[in-house]
Design a protein around this motif. Structure first.
Motif, PDB file in Angstrom:
ATOM      1  N   PHE A 187      49.164 -11.181  32.916  1.00 23.84           N
ATOM      2  CA  PHE A 187      48.120 -12.442  32.502  1.00 23.84           C
ATOM      3  C   PHE A 187      48.188 -13.478  33.475  1.00 23.84           C
ATOM      4  CE2 PHE A 187      49.609 -10.053  28.700  1.00 23.84           C
ATOM      5  CZ  PHE A 187      48.511  -9.598  28.407  1.00 23.84           C
ATOM      6  N   MET A 188      47.263 -13.647  34.309  1.00 19.16           N
ATOM      7  CA  MET A 188      47.299 -14.727  35.393  1.00 19.16           C
ATOM      8  C   MET A 188      47.308 -16.153  34.809  1.00 19.16           C
ATOM      9  SD  MET A 188      44.413 -15.826  38.281  1.00 19.16           S
ATOM     10  CE  MET A 188      44.663 -14.156  39.331  1.00 19.16           C
ATOM     11  N   THR A 189      48.494 -16.955  35.390  1.00 15.36           N
ATOM     12  CA  THR A 189      48.490 -18.085  34.927  1.00 15.36           C
ATOM     13  C   THR A 189      47.760 -19.182  35.670  1.00 15.36           C
ATOM     14  OG1 THR A 189      50.412 -18.537  36.561  1.00 15.36           O
ATOM     15  CG2 THR A 189      51.039 -17.326  34.085  1.00 15.36           C
ATOM     16  N   VAL A 190      47.783 -20.393  35.348  1.00 13.18           N
ATOM     17  CA  VAL A 190      47.005 -21.397  35.760  1.00 13.18           C
ATOM     18  C   VAL A 190      47.602 -21.847  37.311  1.00 13.18           C
ATOM     19  CG1 VAL A 190      46.032 -22.422  33.982  1.00 13.18           C
ATOM     20  CG2 VAL A 190      48.356 -23.265  34.746  1.00 13.18           C
ATOM     21  N   ALA A 191      48.907 -21.616  37.280  1.00 12.49           N
ATOM     22  CA  ALA A 191      49.876 -21.605  38.641  1.00 12.49           C
ATOM     23  C   ALA A 191      49.325 -20.652  39.604  1.00 12.49           C
ATOM     24  CB  ALA A 191      51.143 -21.809  38.208  1.00 12.49           C
ATOM     25  N   GLU A 192      49.168 -19.656  39.174  1.00 13.41           N
ATOM     26  CA  GLU A 192      49.060 -18.219  40.151  1.00 13.41           C
ATOM     27  C   GLU A 192      47.403 -18.685  40.529  1.00 13.41           C
ATOM     28  OE1 GLU A 192      51.382 -14.635  38.469  1.00 13.41           O
ATOM     29  OE2 GLU A 192      49.807 -15.276  37.142  1.00 13.41           O
ATOM     30  N   ALA A 193      46.745 -18.936  39.667  1.00  9.36           N
ATOM     31  CA  ALA A 193      45.339 -19.000  40.210  1.00  9.36           C
ATOM     32  C   ALA A 193      45.142 -20.472  41.160  1.00  9.36           C
ATOM     33  CB  ALA A 193      44.361 -19.437  38.970  1.00  9.36           C
ATOM     34  N   ALA A 194      46.087 -21.326  40.957  1.00  4.61           N
ATOM     35  CA  ALA A 194      45.883 -22.704  41.912  1.00  4.61           C
ATOM     36  C   ALA A 194      46.658 -22.140  43.043  1.00  4.61           C
ATOM     37  CB  ALA A 194      46.543 -23.710  41.114  1.00  4.61           C
ATOM     38  N   HIS A 195      47.414 -21.303  43.172  1.00  6.36           N
ATOM     39  CA  HIS A 195      48.196 -20.612  44.359  1.00  6.36           C
ATOM     40  C   HIS A 195      46.829 -19.984  45.195  1.00  6.36           C
ATOM     41  CE1 HIS A 195      51.058 -19.237  47.241  1.00  6.36           C
ATOM     42  NE2 HIS A 195      50.537 -18.219  47.063  1.00  6.36           N
ATOM     43  N   GLN A 196      46.400 -19.254  44.451  1.00  8.25           N
ATOM     44  CA  GLN A 196      45.429 -18.344  45.309  1.00  8.25           C
ATOM     45  C   GLN A 196      44.328 -19.454  45.864  1.00  8.25           C
ATOM     46  OE1 GLN A 196      45.796 -14.075  42.998  1.00  8.25           O
ATOM     47  NE2 GLN A 196      43.870 -15.204  43.040  1.00  8.25           N
ATOM     48  N   LEU A 197      43.658 -20.479  44.936  1.00 11.85           N
ATOM     49  CA  LEU A 197      42.497 -21.271  45.406  1.00 11.85           C
ATOM     50  C   LEU A 197      43.195 -22.031  46.553  1.00 11.85           C
ATOM     51  CD1 LEU A 197      41.126 -22.577  42.242  1.00 11.85           C
ATOM     52  CD2 LEU A 197      39.902 -21.436  44.080  1.00 11.85           C
ATOM     53  N   LEU A 198      44.403 -22.423  46.449  1.00 14.79           N
ATOM     54  CA  LEU A 198      44.997 -23.227  47.607  1.00 14.79           C
ATOM     55  C   LEU A 198      44.883 -22.529  48.881  1.00 14.79           C
ATOM     56  CD1 LEU A 198      47.741 -25.047  45.901  1.00 14.79           C
ATOM     57  CD2 LEU A 198      45.999 -26.226  47.170  1.00 14.79           C
ATOM     58  N   SER A 199      45.148 -21.194  48.873  1.00 14.19           N
ATOM     59  CA  SER A 199      45.004 -20.268  49.974  1.00 14.19           C
ATOM     60  C   SER A 199      43.500 -20.231  50.612  1.00 14.19           C
ATOM     61  CB  SER A 199      45.511 -18.840  49.635  1.00 14.19           C
ATOM     62  OG  SER A 199      47.272 -18.687  49.186  1.00 14.19           O
ATOM     63  N   ILE A 200      42.717 -20.140  49.871  1.00  9.58           N
ATOM     64  CA  ILE A 200      41.441 -20.250  50.298  1.00  9.58           C
ATOM     65  C   ILE A 200      41.154 -21.395  50.830  1.00  9.58           C
ATOM     66  CG2 ILE A 200      38.932 -19.964  49.518  1.00  9.58           C
ATOM     67  CD1 ILE A 200      40.075 -18.239  47.252  1.00  9.58           C
ATOM     68  N   VAL A 201      41.497 -22.495  49.954  1.00 10.58           N
ATOM     69  CA  VAL A 201      41.000 -23.934  50.641  1.00 10.58           C
ATOM     70  C   VAL A 201      41.609 -23.960  52.157  1.00 10.58           C
ATOM     71  CG1 VAL A 201      41.526 -26.401  50.329  1.00 10.58           C
ATOM     72  CG2 VAL A 201      40.824 -25.011  48.416  1.00 10.58           C
ATOM     73  N   GLU A 202      42.816 -23.698  52.311  1.00  8.66           N
ATOM     74  CA  GLU A 202      43.416 -23.638  53.623  1.00  8.66           C
ATOM     75  C   GLU A 202      42.720 -22.729  54.623  1.00  8.66           C
ATOM     76  OE1 GLU A 202      47.425 -22.407  52.938  1.00  8.66           O
ATOM     77  OE2 GLU A 202      48.110 -24.218  51.660  1.00  8.66           O
ATOM     78  N   LYS A 203      42.363 -21.670  54.045  1.00  8.62           N
ATOM     79  CA  LYS A 203      41.462 -20.681  55.127  1.00  8.62           C
ATOM     80  C   LYS A 203      40.385 -21.561  55.574  1.00  8.62           C
ATOM     81  CE  LYS A 203      39.464 -16.955  53.683  1.00  8.62           C
ATOM     82  NZ  LYS A 203      39.193 -15.882  52.991  1.00  8.62           N
ATOM     83  N   LYS A 204      39.554 -22.146  54.489  1.00 10.62           N
ATOM     84  CA  LYS A 204      38.146 -22.603  54.914  1.00 10.62           C
ATOM     85  C   LYS A 204      38.556 -23.847  55.762  1.00 10.62           C
ATOM     86  CE  LYS A 204      35.716 -20.194  51.796  1.00 10.62           C
ATOM     87  NZ  LYS A 204      34.551 -19.330  52.349  1.00 10.62           N
ATOM     88  N   ASP A 205      39.650 -24.619  55.519  1.00 12.73           N
ATOM     89  CA  ASP A 205      39.786 -25.731  56.378  1.00 12.73           C
ATOM     90  C   ASP A 205      40.054 -25.353  57.803  1.00 12.73           C
ATOM     91  OD1 ASP A 205      39.561 -27.897  54.641  1.00 12.73           O
ATOM     92  OD2 ASP A 205      41.604 -27.820  54.019  1.00 12.73           O
ATOM     93  N   SER A 206      40.734 -24.286  58.048  1.00 18.99           N
ATOM     94  CA  SER A 206      40.848 -23.803  59.504  1.00 18.99           C
ATOM     95  C   SER A 206      39.571 -23.442  60.003  1.00 18.99           C
ATOM     96  CB  SER A 206      41.962 -22.795  59.529  1.00 18.99           C
ATOM     97  OG  SER A 206      41.389 -21.469  58.764  1.00 18.99           O
ATOM     98  N   LEU A 207      38.727 -22.999  59.033  1.00 22.73           N
ATOM     99  CA  LEU A 207      37.529 -22.363  59.763  1.00 22.73           C
ATOM    100  C   LEU A 207      36.329 -23.439  60.025  1.00 22.73           C
ATOM    101  CD1 LEU A 207      37.307 -18.851  57.967  1.00 22.73           C
ATOM    102  CD2 LEU A 207      38.107 -19.442  60.493  1.00 22.73           C
TER     103      LEU A 207
END
Length: 281
Positions: A187-207
């Motif tokens: 069962f996904m936790t808010v911490a795991e969801a935030a971790h994935q969202l931060l990964s997406i944010v970092e990728k978007k920031d680089s592009l």
């Protein structure tokens, strides 16, 4: 008659009086618990309802709908669903199949995360499209849900993120052998969801220059909404990555950039450092 009965979010006593009366009169009662879970055991539910419950796992719900509907034209059959029957699109298929077979049906509604999420103080009519955040693995890292969060933010709307549930998921190895073996429930936790969202944010920031969401964006984490152990946490996306809200189920909210003063005041219960001026432009 075929009945779809919502159980609510808390425990076995959240069923409506109407729903409980129907359960007691049915010839067969199925319990679907793969799209969500309730905060009590099957044994406690059977004792409270005064009857046995047939577990409807993922395979039965998605592939054995005809088996569940069998005989519903001559006697009463019920499918119990955690939350509201239409909280998951899976259950609309039962209604369509019942119509095809000329089986009469009734839906008994109940609370779901879609409306109970208002417990955090954010106004329901300011929510945009709800998104689902799936678990990533080594080869599959979808991020299309981010575009919906972005659209909601651009239109100054809150986003409810429903977090992934893995129940009775076959292992890749067993699929190759054509003999199903299942992975442990996750069962996904808010911490795991935030971790994935931060990964997406970092990728978007680089592009591209990302002004929609960043590690300092405000988030609301919720756990076990409707249960006695309900928890709410408010913090930045970066802080949410290390937030522990305990057992399932969790949900994550990305609030709008601008909020009503009452929304901010309510959230200040959980994060006193929030300032009204930061969200009231």
């Amino acid at each position: 008659m075929f009945y779809l009965i919502g159980l609510g979010l808390g425990d076995l006593k959240d069923i409506t009086v109407k729903g409980l009366e129907i359960v007691k009169q049915c010839s067969r009662v199925y319990l679907e618990m793969y799209t969500s879970i309730l905060g009590c055991s099957l044994e406690d539910m059977q004792e409270f309802y005064g009857r046995p419950l047939l577990l409807a796992d993922r395979d039965l719900v998605e592939q054995g709908a005809d088996e569940i509907l069998a005989g519903a034209g001559e006697s009463d059959v019920a499918l119990l669903v955690v939350g509201d029957p239409f909280g998951a699109t899976t259950h609309t298929d039962f209604i369509l199949r019942a119509k095809e077979k000329n089986i009469p049906y009734k839906v008994i509604h109940n609370a779901s995360i879609m409306n109970a999420v208002g417990c955090c103080g954010l106004q329901l009519y300011k929510f945009g499209e709800t998104v689902s955040i799936p678990y990533w693995d080594e080869t599959w890292k979808p991020d299309s849900f981010y575009d919906k969060i972005k659209l909601n933010r651009l239109h100054n709307m809150h986003t409810l993120c429903l977090l992934d549930i893995k129940v009775k998921e076959p292992t890749p190895e067993s699929l190759m052998r054509k003999r199903k073996e299942y992975m442990p429930p996750r069962f996904m936790t808010v911490a795991e969801a935030a971790h994935q969202l931060l990964s997406i944010v970092e990728k978007k920031d680089s592009l591209e220059k990302n002004t929609v969401l960043n590690e300092q964006s405000l988030c609301v984490g919720l756990a076990r909404v409707g249960q006695e152990s309900q928890q709410i946490a408010v913090g930045t996306l970066l802080e949410m990555r290390s937030t522990d809200l305990g057992g399932p189920l969790h949900s994550l909210i990305i609030p709008a950039k601008e909020m009503h003063p009452l929304e901010v005041e309510f959230l200040q219960q959980y994060a006193p450092s929030i300032k009204l001026d930061d969200y009231n432009h």
